[in-house]
Design an enzyme around this catalytic site. Structure first.
Site: not given
Ligand code: PBG
Length: 327
Positions: A119, A194, A247, A312
């Site tokens: 990302c 997501k 997610k 986690y």
């Molecule tokens: C990067 C990403 C994010 C998360 C995983 N990859 C943050 C977002 O999309 O703002 C979130 C992971 C978490 O909250 O544990 N884009």
């Protein structure tokens, strides 16, 4: 009492309960998300995520050793660069934080399985997941950079890449570039479904990746939509995703269950930072039993259809599985 069916017969003791269990949990399906940061001698606790740390490359091996000892062999790396710019150049730099971490980790712990988050948001000065055109995130010009990032991760030793940006067409773009460079055997786990979620709040603190203006609703999904989750999942399958992720996990188990039923690939669920932090805070206040909640959240996610669980709490769960408290 005239009663033929008595469900309690199968709940009489621990042995029978375990015999008839529908959901079984295995540490081999856990993935631990881990933060690596530029600099030296850093092992700093993330304020919003007590018990989680940012590691510099020289300190990372200590955590890898703890992971391995705990029985977790799979991890997902997130990078926190020193320098950010408009185009996120550290995301695809050969000596970027994730690339350096991978080389070192692979050298010292070749038996662990390394997945990388692909990302731009940790690397851009504006904190968005792609290139900006005015105040909009431009889809098509971002694809090339995402593909370059994925390729540089694989060249540095990543076993699998996991794009989390939610640009349209990124699975195909990444697949194509990996194949052109001889990496046709490297799988892609797509953050396919997501949602634009407030549950990512603590992560953005951890990674310094909150958008400097606006939000991510122009690319991440609207939490009101369930059927659209299927659209995203099927699209990414067509583009060549090997594993589909949903997610966050806990608030989206309906979507997870749908994706599991509608597809034939492994399905992953990511229990995100907000889920972790809520458990930690409530446990610290004495409102809940942390260990039991961790187990119940995991079981619910597997029951809903997860084949793979990113959390986690991976080390703790591996321990609970070993002790027979779950699974
Ligand atoms: C990067 C990403 C994010 C998360 C995983 N990859 C943050 C977002 O999309 O703002 C979130 C992971 C978490 O909250 O544990 N884009």
């Amino acid at each position: 009492m005239d009663m033929i069916v008595r469900p309690r017969r199968l709940r009489k003791n621990q042995t029978i309960r375990r015999m008839v269990r529908e959901t079984r949990v295995d540490a081999a399906s856990l993935i631990y998300p881990m933060f690596v940061i530029d600099g030296e001698n850093i092992e700093e606790e993330i304020p919003a995520m007590p018990g989680q740390f940012r590691y510099s490359v020289d300190r990372m091996p200590y955590e890898l050793e703890r992971l391995q000892k705990a029985g977790v062999a799979q991890l997902m790396l997130f990078g926190i660069p020193e320098k950010k710019d408009e185009v996120g150049s550290q995301a695809y730099a050969a000596d970027g934080i994730v690339q350096r971490a991978l080389r070192e980790a692979k050298r010292q712990f070749p038996d662990l399985y390394y997945i990388t988050d692909v990302c731009m948001c940790e690397y851009t000065s504006h904190g968005h997941c792609g290139l900006l055109h005015g105040d909009q995130v431009d889809n098509d010009s971002t694809l090339e950079l995402l593909a370059k990032t994925a390729l540089s991760h694989v060249q540095a030793g990543a076993d699998m890449v996991a794009p989390s940006d939610m640009m349209d067409g990124r699975i195909r773009a990444i697949r194509t570039l990996l194949d052109q460079n001889g990496y046709e055997d490297t799988p892609i786990m797509s953050y396919a479904v997501k949602y634009a979620s407030a549950f990512y709040g603590p992560f953005r603190d951890a990674a310094g990746s909150a958008p400097s203006f606006g939000d991510r609703k122009g690319y991440q999904m609207d939490p009101h939509n369930r059927r659209e989750g299927m659209k995203e999942a099927l699209l990414d399958l067509q583009e060549g995703a090997d594993i589909l992720m949903v997610k966050p996990a806990l608030s989206y188990l309906d979507v997870l269950s749908d994706v599991k039923k509608a597809t034939h690939v492994p399905v992953a669920a990511y229990s995100v930072s907000g889920e972790y932090s809520m458990v930690k805070a409530a446990a610290k206040a004495g409102f809940i039993d942390e260990d039991q909640i961790i187990c119940e959240m995991a079981v619910s996610t597997y029951r809903a259809g997860a084949d793979i669980y990113l959390t986690y709490f991976a080390k703790e769960l591996a321990g609970f599985i070993r002790e027979g408290r779950i699974g």
